[in-house]
Every structure is written in C-alpha cells, then in structure tokens.
Scaffold this motif. Structure first.
Motif, PDB file in Angstrom:
ATOM      1  N   LYS A 159      -7.695  -3.933  -3.140  1.00 50.49           N
ATOM      2  CA  LYS A 159      -8.497  -3.110  -4.042  1.00 50.49           C
ATOM      3  C   LYS A 159      -8.798  -1.728  -3.463  1.00 50.49           C
ATOM      4  CE  LYS A 159     -10.624  -6.857  -6.652  1.00 50.49           C
ATOM      5  NZ  LYS A 159     -11.887  -7.464  -7.140  1.00 50.49           N
TER       6      LYS A 159
ATOM      7  N   ALA B 299      -5.809   0.358  -4.060  1.00 53.74           N
ATOM      8  CA  ALA B 299      -5.695   0.630  -5.493  1.00 53.74           C
ATOM      9  C   ALA B 299      -6.692   1.697  -5.920  1.00 53.74           C
ATOM     10  CB  ALA B 299      -5.920  -0.655  -6.282  1.00 53.74           C
ATOM     11  N   SER B 300      -7.935   1.606  -5.438  1.00 54.16           N
ATOM     12  CA  SER B 300      -8.968   2.577  -5.801  1.00 54.16           C
ATOM     13  C   SER B 300      -8.605   3.982  -5.339  1.00 54.16           C
ATOM     14  CB  SER B 300     -10.311   2.160  -5.188  1.00 54.16           C
ATOM     15  OG  SER B 300     -10.763   0.935  -5.738  1.00 54.16           O
TER      16      SER B 300
ATOM     17  N   THR C  73       0.795  -1.219   0.000  1.00 60.03           N
ATOM     18  CA  THR C  73       0.000   0.000   0.000  1.00 60.03           C
ATOM     19  C   THR C  73       0.828   1.269   0.000  1.00 60.03           C
ATOM     20  OG1 THR C  73      -0.104  -0.076   2.419  1.00 60.03           O
ATOM     21  CG2 THR C  73      -1.874  -1.132   1.222  1.00 60.03           C
TER      22      THR C  73
ATOM     23  N   THR D  37       3.063   4.200  -1.274  1.00 60.24           N
ATOM     24  CA  THR D  37       3.355   4.822  -2.561  1.00 60.24           C
ATOM     25  C   THR D  37       4.823   5.141  -2.645  1.00 60.24           C
ATOM     26  OG1 THR D  37       1.158   5.820  -2.585  1.00 60.24           O
ATOM     27  CG2 THR D  37       2.797   6.755  -4.079  1.00 60.24           C
TER      28      THR D  37
ATOM     29  N   LEU E 273     -12.134  -3.570 -10.171  1.00 62.54           N
ATOM     30  CA  LEU E 273     -12.244  -2.970  -8.843  1.00 62.54           C
ATOM     31  C   LEU E 273     -13.595  -3.260  -8.199  1.00 62.54           C
ATOM     32  CD1 LEU E 273     -10.616   0.502  -9.630  1.00 62.54           C
ATOM     33  CD2 LEU E 273      -9.635  -1.315  -8.217  1.00 62.54           C
TER      34      LEU E 273
ATOM     35  N   ALA F 166      -0.589   1.396  -7.646  1.00 63.13           N
ATOM     36  CA  ALA F 166      -2.000   1.001  -7.686  1.00 63.13           C
ATOM     37  C   ALA F 166      -2.161  -0.359  -8.358  1.00 63.13           C
ATOM     38  CB  ALA F 166      -2.804   2.058  -8.426  1.00 63.13           C
ATOM     39  N   LEU F 167      -1.428  -0.581  -9.451  1.00 64.97           N
ATOM     40  CA  LEU F 167      -1.513  -1.864 -10.153  1.00 64.97           C
ATOM     41  C   LEU F 167      -0.978  -3.001  -9.292  1.00 64.97           C
ATOM     42  CD1 LEU F 167      -0.347  -0.658 -13.670  1.00 64.97           C
ATOM     43  CD2 LEU F 167      -2.654  -1.356 -13.036  1.00 64.97           C
ATOM     44  N   ARG F 168       0.082  -2.737  -8.554  1.00 69.13           N
ATOM     45  CA  ARG F 168       0.612  -3.763  -7.653  1.00 69.13           C
ATOM     46  C   ARG F 168      -0.420  -4.101  -6.577  1.00 69.13           C
ATOM     47  NH1 ARG F 168       6.917  -2.057  -6.412  1.00 69.13           N
ATOM     48  NH2 ARG F 168       7.739  -2.623  -8.452  1.00 69.13           N
ATOM     49  N   ASN F 169      -1.022  -3.060  -6.012  1.00 64.46           N
ATOM     50  CA  ASN F 169      -2.044  -3.294  -4.992  1.00 64.46           C
ATOM     51  C   ASN F 169      -3.207  -4.101  -5.568  1.00 64.46           C
ATOM     52  OD1 ASN F 169      -0.774  -1.938  -2.877  1.00 64.46           O
ATOM     53  ND2 ASN F 169      -1.561   0.039  -3.517  1.00 64.46           N
ATOM     54  N   LEU F 170      -3.589  -3.791  -6.816  1.00 63.02           N
ATOM     55  CA  LEU F 170      -4.710  -4.475  -7.439  1.00 63.02           C
ATOM     56  C   LEU F 170      -4.415  -5.956  -7.616  1.00 63.02           C
ATOM     57  CD1 LEU F 170      -7.463  -4.431  -8.834  1.00 63.02           C
ATOM     58  CD2 LEU F 170      -6.309  -3.723 -10.945  1.00 63.02           C
TER      59      LEU F 170
ATOM     60  N   GLU G 125       1.821  -2.962 -15.985  1.00 54.58           N
ATOM     61  CA  GLU G 125       2.830  -2.709 -14.953  1.00 54.58           C
ATOM     62  C   GLU G 125       4.238  -2.798 -15.533  1.00 54.58           C
ATOM     63  OE1 GLU G 125       4.227  -4.643 -10.685  1.00 54.58           O
ATOM     64  OE2 GLU G 125       2.197  -5.014 -11.415  1.00 54.58           O
TER      65      GLU G 125
END
Length: 311
Positions: free
Chosen positions: A198, A201-202, A173, A175, A230, A189-193, A249
């Motif tokens: 989610k 990422a959102s 999470t 950054t 998402l 965000a893509l890694r979190n997704l 990514e």
C-alpha cells in the motif's frame, strides 16, 4: 508401355490419400547438431524428408533433410489420438494436453495443448476448469495472454485464489519504463495495491499524472473506494475490492496496446473486458470467457482427421 487400369486406379488412390492426409508436427534430431529442428512434415520418402520449419515470430521456411543426417524423428501430435477424444470423457482432453504441454517448444504441440485444455475446461467447468486454466498459463504465447489466463483462472475458481494473479516475473514496486507514463504508473500502483504494497501504491497514486489518468476510469473504481482501500488496516483486499482493482487493471491493460511488452493486449478487447465487474459474485463475462479467451472454439470438440468440428 501400357499399365493395367486397376494399377493406375490404385496409384491415383494412393497419392490422393497421401496428399489429403493432415500434416504432422515433428521434431527432428540431427546427428552432431545440438538443437533439434521443429516444424510441420510436408512429405517424406526413403531418402529425404521435407518440413516447414518454425523460426519464431510467425516466420517459416521449407527445409529438406537427408535421412542419412537424421538421428531420430518424433511426431509430436498424434492425429489418431485426437480423433479418439470424445466429449463424454473431458479428462481425456486434459490428460493429452498435459502430455503435449511438455513439448511446448513445438508450435503445433503448444497450440493443440491449449485447445485441449480449453475444451476440457468447457466440458467440465467445475471439475477441470481451474486446473485446465492453470495448465494454459504455462503455455501462454506472451505476457498479455498469460495475464488473461490468470484472470480467468481466478474468476472461474470458486475459492477465488488470489495467488494465481501474480506472475513469476511481476515486480511489486518498480515502475515500468516507457509508454504513457501516467497510465503505466497507474497499472503499477494497482498491482502494488492488490499485492499488499500500500505504501508503494500510495506514492504512485499521489502523482498528478496518475490522478489524471485514474479520473478517466471511475466507472470501475471511485476515488472514495480507492482511498478506503489504502486507509484500511491490513494488506489484503476483500473479494469485491479485488474484483474492482482487477477490473481496472485489465481495462488499462487493454488500452496500453504495444506500448509496453509486459502489459500489451489487443485494443479491440477493451469494451468487453470492462464488464468484468458484476454486482454479485465473481463471474466470467464477455471478453473474458472460455469461448473468447483464445482463438479456439471449445464447442468444436471433435477432431475429424483434418478439422475441429462440433460433435
């Protein structure tokens, strides 16, 4: 004093053999020294040895060591054993790679192990491909190379095990700091997704700078597809969704360059890596194949004593 012609010829042949012999990688343990000296053996005699010492960051220096100060010398790469390796026995390459991998502090041992793993994977893709790529991950010479090895290990594995995509130091999470802010946040965000986070990422994807950056890459993943990912219940993505997230990514990874030490990758790989998304299944593609993943050519699987050549 004149020497017989036959004696002179023997001396010439002797020194010709010595000078033409391939350099050996060595680890020298000195008496009363906590750390060994690692490098390439240049020459040796009864009193001294001369090595080219590897200092890191590509720097080297020549160093002479007295044998009276030496506790032990370990020759890390066995040239004779390399010459015995044959394409008919791919597992022999993998086995020797595993032995050299434990000596990865020595640059030549590390690079030789990488080459041998690569050859083994190329010779027996279905049997040794995944295990060889996993071995290469532990020998990666930087974060970017590790990420490429992990991506190819995922693609080459028929089961497409997603756990191989997660690095040990990856933060879900947080950054990353520095570099192009919108692009770095989009990568985060893509890694979190793909890791199932989610909500995190959102939150990142809702930022204007991230949205503007995402709009540049809709050939990989559309806004509608991202929204569905998402909104779907559950944390795991489908194989096709994961392919698209991974493709984006990696494409972002190649455009970050040296702006981030964790995500950096050579700029000239951006175009070829973009073709990672294929219409059916998950397949290695140009820029992310065994033939291009390192500087070594796996087709050159025969060591002739000095160079790697095609059999």
């Amino acid at each position: 004093m004149r020497y017989p012609l036959t004696l002179l010829l023997l001396v010439v042949l002797f020194w010709g053999t010595v000078l033409s012999a391939p350099a050996a990688a060595v680890v020298v343990f000195l008496k009363n020294a906590p750390e060994p000296v690692m490098g390439t053996l240049l020459r040796e005699d009864a009193a001294n040895i001369m090595i080219e010492e590897h200092l890191g960051d590509g720097k080297k220096r020549t160093r002479s060591l007295s044998r009276s100060d030496i506790e032990d010398i370990v020759y890390t790469v066995d040239k004779d054993r390399l010459q015995e390796l044959k394409a008919a026995d791919p597992s022999a390459y993998r086995d020797y790679a595993e032995e050299l991998a434990v000596k990865k502090q020595d640059p030549e041992a590390r690079e030789t192990a990488l080459r041998l793993y690569l050859i083994a994977a190329s010779l027996d893709r279905s049997g040794l491909g995944r295990s060889s790529l996993l071995g290469m991950i532990n020998l990666a010479r930087g974060a970017s190379e590790e990420r490429r090895f992990r991506a190819l290990a995922y693609l080459i594995d028929p089961a497409h095990d997603t756990s191989v995509l997660t690095t040990t130091n990856e933060v879900k999470t947080e950054t990353p700091a520095g570099g192009p802010d919108g692009r770095l946040k989009l990568v985060a965000a893509l890694r979190n997704l793909r890791q199932g986070e989610k909500a995190a990422a959102s939150q990142l994807l809702g930022e204007a700078g991230v949205q503007a950056e995402f709009a540049k890459y809709e050939q990989f993943l559309s806004q509608a597809e991202l929204t569905r990912m998402l909104q779907l219940s559950g944390n795991e993505l489908t194989p096709e969704q994961l392919r698209k997230v991974l493709a984006l990514e990696i494409a972002l990874d190649t455009t970050l360059g040296a702006k981030s030490t964790d995500l950096a990758a050579p700029l000239d790989q951006a175009v070829s890596w973009s073709t990672i998304v294929v219409s059916q299944g998950v397949e290695p593609v140009s820029g992310l194949q065994l033939e291009t993943i390192t500087e070594f050519d796996p087709q050159k699987s025969q060591f002739d004593g000095r160079n790697w050549v095609e059999p």
